[in-house]
Motif scaffolding. Structure first.
Motif, PDB file in Angstrom:
ATOM      1  N   THR A 109       0.683  -1.062   0.009  1.00  0.00           N
ATOM      2  CA  THR A 109       0.114  -0.109   0.055  1.00  0.00           C
ATOM      3  C   THR A 109       0.994   1.273   0.035  1.00  0.00           C
ATOM      4  O   THR A 109       2.210   1.224   0.325  1.00  0.00           O
ATOM      5  CB  THR A 109      -0.776   0.046   1.203  1.00  0.00           C
ATOM      6  OG1 THR A 109      -0.142   0.194   2.488  1.00  0.00           O
ATOM      7  CG2 THR A 109      -1.943  -1.170   1.335  1.00  0.00           C
ATOM      8  N   THR A 110       0.381   2.308  -0.401  1.00  0.00           N
ATOM      9  CA  THR A 110       0.932   3.287  -0.471  1.00  0.00           C
ATOM     10  C   THR A 110       0.403   4.640   0.297  1.00  0.00           C
ATOM     11  O   THR A 110      -0.688   4.570   0.635  1.00  0.00           O
ATOM     12  CB  THR A 110       1.426   4.130  -1.850  1.00  0.00           C
ATOM     13  OG1 THR A 110       0.173   4.501  -2.506  1.00  0.00           O
ATOM     14  CG2 THR A 110       2.195   3.057  -2.604  1.00  0.00           C
ATOM     15  N   ASP A 111       0.961   5.728   0.865  1.00  0.00           N
ATOM     16  CA  ASP A 111       0.456   6.614   1.576  1.00  0.00           C
ATOM     17  C   ASP A 111      -0.570   7.621   0.988  1.00  0.00           C
ATOM     18  O   ASP A 111      -1.757   7.752   1.256  1.00  0.00           O
ATOM     19  CB  ASP A 111       1.309   7.339   2.246  1.00  0.00           C
ATOM     20  CG  ASP A 111       2.253   6.608   3.288  1.00  0.00           C
ATOM     21  OD1 ASP A 111       1.827   5.766   3.822  1.00  0.00           O
ATOM     22  OD2 ASP A 111       3.230   7.329   3.498  1.00  0.00           O
ATOM     23  N   ASP A 115      -2.507   1.093  -4.793  1.00  0.00           N
ATOM     24  CA  ASP A 115      -1.444  -0.172  -4.365  1.00  0.00           C
ATOM     25  C   ASP A 115      -0.486  -0.495  -5.282  1.00  0.00           C
ATOM     26  O   ASP A 115      -0.781   0.011  -6.651  1.00  0.00           O
ATOM     27  CB  ASP A 115      -2.160  -1.214  -4.093  1.00  0.00           C
ATOM     28  CG  ASP A 115      -3.219  -1.217  -2.808  1.00  0.00           C
ATOM     29  OD1 ASP A 115      -2.881  -0.160  -2.199  1.00  0.00           O
ATOM     30  OD2 ASP A 115      -4.001  -2.095  -2.730  1.00  0.00           O
ATOM     31  N   VAL A 116       0.460  -0.839  -4.942  1.00  0.00           N
ATOM     32  CA  VAL A 116       1.531  -1.221  -5.764  1.00  0.00           C
ATOM     33  C   VAL A 116       1.918  -2.767  -5.840  1.00  0.00           C
ATOM     34  O   VAL A 116       2.000  -3.466  -4.676  1.00  0.00           O
ATOM     35  CB  VAL A 116       3.072  -0.622  -5.601  1.00  0.00           C
ATOM     36  CG1 VAL A 116       4.237  -1.041  -6.472  1.00  0.00           C
ATOM     37  CG2 VAL A 116       2.844   0.919  -5.520  1.00  0.00           C
ATOM     38  N   ARG A 117       1.908  -3.488  -6.865  1.00  0.00           N
ATOM     39  CA  ARG A 117       2.273  -4.824  -6.995  1.00  0.00           C
ATOM     40  C   ARG A 117       3.734  -5.143  -7.733  1.00  0.00           C
ATOM     41  O   ARG A 117       4.240  -4.261  -8.493  1.00  0.00           O
ATOM     42  CB  ARG A 117       1.517  -5.495  -7.858  1.00  0.00           C
ATOM     43  CG  ARG A 117       1.265  -7.090  -7.944  1.00  0.00           C
ATOM     44  CD  ARG A 117       0.096  -7.537  -8.451  1.00  0.00           C
ATOM     45  NE  ARG A 117       0.158  -8.962  -8.889  1.00  0.00           N
ATOM     46  CZ  ARG A 117      -0.041 -10.123  -7.899  1.00  0.00           C
ATOM     47  NH1 ARG A 117      -0.513  -9.481  -6.739  1.00  0.00           N
ATOM     48  NH2 ARG A 117       0.097 -11.214  -8.246  1.00  0.00           N
ATOM     49  N   MET A 118       4.631  -5.793  -6.909  1.00  0.00           N
ATOM     50  CA  MET A 118       5.722  -6.102  -7.196  1.00  0.00           C
ATOM     51  C   MET A 118       5.909  -7.738  -7.553  1.00  0.00           C
ATOM     52  O   MET A 118       5.262  -8.452  -6.788  1.00  0.00           O
ATOM     53  CB  MET A 118       6.877  -5.668  -6.464  1.00  0.00           C
ATOM     54  CG  MET A 118       6.913  -4.309  -6.358  1.00  0.00           C
ATOM     55  SD  MET A 118       8.108  -3.876  -5.110  1.00  0.00           S
ATOM     56  CE  MET A 118       8.513  -2.139  -5.667  1.00  0.00           C
ATOM     57  N   GLU A 119       6.869  -8.103  -8.190  1.00  0.00           N
ATOM     58  CA  GLU A 119       7.061  -9.458  -8.428  1.00  0.00           C
ATOM     59  C   GLU A 119       8.671  -9.929  -8.332  1.00  0.00           C
ATOM     60  O   GLU A 119       9.480  -9.002  -8.896  1.00  0.00           O
ATOM     61  CB  GLU A 119       6.350 -10.041  -9.834  1.00  0.00           C
ATOM     62  CG  GLU A 119       5.019  -9.824  -9.915  1.00  0.00           C
ATOM     63  CD  GLU A 119       4.549 -10.422 -11.193  1.00  0.00           C
ATOM     64  OE1 GLU A 119       5.145 -11.163 -12.047  1.00  0.00           O
ATOM     65  OE2 GLU A 119       3.155 -10.181 -11.322  1.00  0.00           O
ATOM     66  N   GLN A 120       8.739 -11.389  -8.002  1.00  0.00           N
ATOM     67  CA  GLN A 120      10.322 -11.608  -7.968  1.00  0.00           C
ATOM     68  C   GLN A 120       9.960 -13.242  -8.025  1.00  0.00           C
ATOM     69  O   GLN A 120       9.016 -13.684  -8.150  1.00  0.00           O
ATOM     70  CB  GLN A 120      10.972 -11.438  -6.393  1.00  0.00           C
ATOM     71  CG  GLN A 120      10.965 -10.120  -6.139  1.00  0.00           C
ATOM     72  CD  GLN A 120      11.537 -10.065  -4.619  1.00  0.00           C
ATOM     73  OE1 GLN A 120      11.995 -11.059  -4.090  1.00  0.00           O
ATOM     74  NE2 GLN A 120      11.641  -8.902  -4.066  1.00  0.00           N
ATOM     75  N   GLN A 139      10.139   1.691  -0.486  1.00  0.00           N
ATOM     76  CA  GLN A 139      10.344   3.244  -0.533  1.00  0.00           C
ATOM     77  C   GLN A 139       9.654   3.900   0.701  1.00  0.00           C
ATOM     78  O   GLN A 139       8.745   3.113   1.399  1.00  0.00           O
ATOM     79  CB  GLN A 139       9.659   3.677  -1.724  1.00  0.00           C
ATOM     80  CG  GLN A 139      10.166   3.343  -3.048  1.00  0.00           C
ATOM     81  CD  GLN A 139       9.438   3.687  -4.202  1.00  0.00           C
ATOM     82  OE1 GLN A 139       8.534   4.462  -4.316  1.00  0.00           O
ATOM     83  NE2 GLN A 139      10.052   3.144  -5.508  1.00  0.00           N
ATOM     84  N   PRO A 140       9.946   4.878   0.840  1.00  0.00           N
ATOM     85  CA  PRO A 140       9.390   5.380   2.336  1.00  0.00           C
ATOM     86  C   PRO A 140       7.767   5.446   2.359  1.00  0.00           C
ATOM     87  O   PRO A 140       7.202   5.116   3.523  1.00  0.00           O
ATOM     88  CB  PRO A 140       9.924   6.610   2.447  1.00  0.00           C
ATOM     89  CG  PRO A 140      11.241   6.732   1.737  1.00  0.00           C
ATOM     90  CD  PRO A 140      10.761   5.791   0.625  1.00  0.00           C
ATOM     91  N   ASP A 141       7.119   5.474   1.535  1.00  0.00           N
ATOM     92  CA  ASP A 141       5.648   5.723   1.404  1.00  0.00           C
ATOM     93  C   ASP A 141       4.834   4.356   1.238  1.00  0.00           C
ATOM     94  O   ASP A 141       3.813   4.440   0.862  1.00  0.00           O
ATOM     95  CB  ASP A 141       5.259   6.809   0.379  1.00  0.00           C
ATOM     96  CG  ASP A 141       5.217   6.450  -1.018  1.00  0.00           C
ATOM     97  OD1 ASP A 141       6.244   5.833  -1.153  1.00  0.00           O
ATOM     98  OD2 ASP A 141       4.454   7.218  -1.750  1.00  0.00           O
TER      99      ASP A 141
END
Length: 174
Positions: A109-111, A115-120, A139-141
């Motif tokens: 989640t971001t401030d 929402d941000v989705r990342m994959e590995q 990242q800070p937020d």
């Protein structure tokens, strides 16, 4: 009336012990043969706390003729695990998954924003990696809210389309 000789009594006792041993061996053999191994679990760790995570979905592949079929169990269990901001979520893989082609889906989640989705994936780590860390705040937020480790299998649907299907998954809410 005839009496048992010590030799006869000893032979009968030995025969009785042998019958008990054979019976116990048979029961143990049947139990071991019918025993299913437990589904593999992840171990997660953050900020001094550890927890074992059972599968959300687990399918055993087996071959039937030219087709591969999946025998699936779905617990629907998502582990709840507190990961304080700034601390990593550490994931330890069971030996069955170390060389498997796993994929990791992360949700943050971001401030102020979506929402941000990342994959590995396993390809992002050296061969034989048995444990890795996930940043709780890349990242800070941004704040980690969900991580899901999946094993994917290639499939062909009824129309002939090829794709990937999740056949094993472990789910963690942070």
């Amino acid at each position: 009336m005839s009496k048992f000789s010590p030799r006869t009594a000893l032979a009968l006792a030995a025969a009785a012990v042998l019958v008990v041993i054979v019976t116990v061996a048979g029961v143990v053999t049947v139990a071991v043969h019918r025993h299913k191994a437990a589904d593999p679990e992840l171990t997660v760790y953050a900020y001094g706390q550890a927890q074992r995570v059972p599968p959300f979905r687990y399918c055993d592949p087996h071959k039937e003729g030219a087709r591969i079929l999946l025998d699936c169990r779905q617990s629907g269990y998502t582990a709840k695990f507190d990961v304080p901001a700034g601390y990593p979520l550490q994931v330890s893989l069971p030996s069955e998954l170390v060389d498997a082609p796993w994929h990791l889906a992360l949700e943050y989640t971001t401030d102020n924003g979506p929402d941000v989705r990342m994959e590995q994936s396993k390809a992002d780590y050296p061969a034989g990696t048995a444990a890795f860390s996930i940043k709780s705040s890349p990242q800070p937020d941004m704040h980690l809210v969900h991580a899901e480790l999946n094993l994917l299998a290639p499939v062909v649907d009824e129309t002939g389309q090829e794709g990937l299907m999740v056949f094993q998954a472990w789910s963690i809410d942070a």
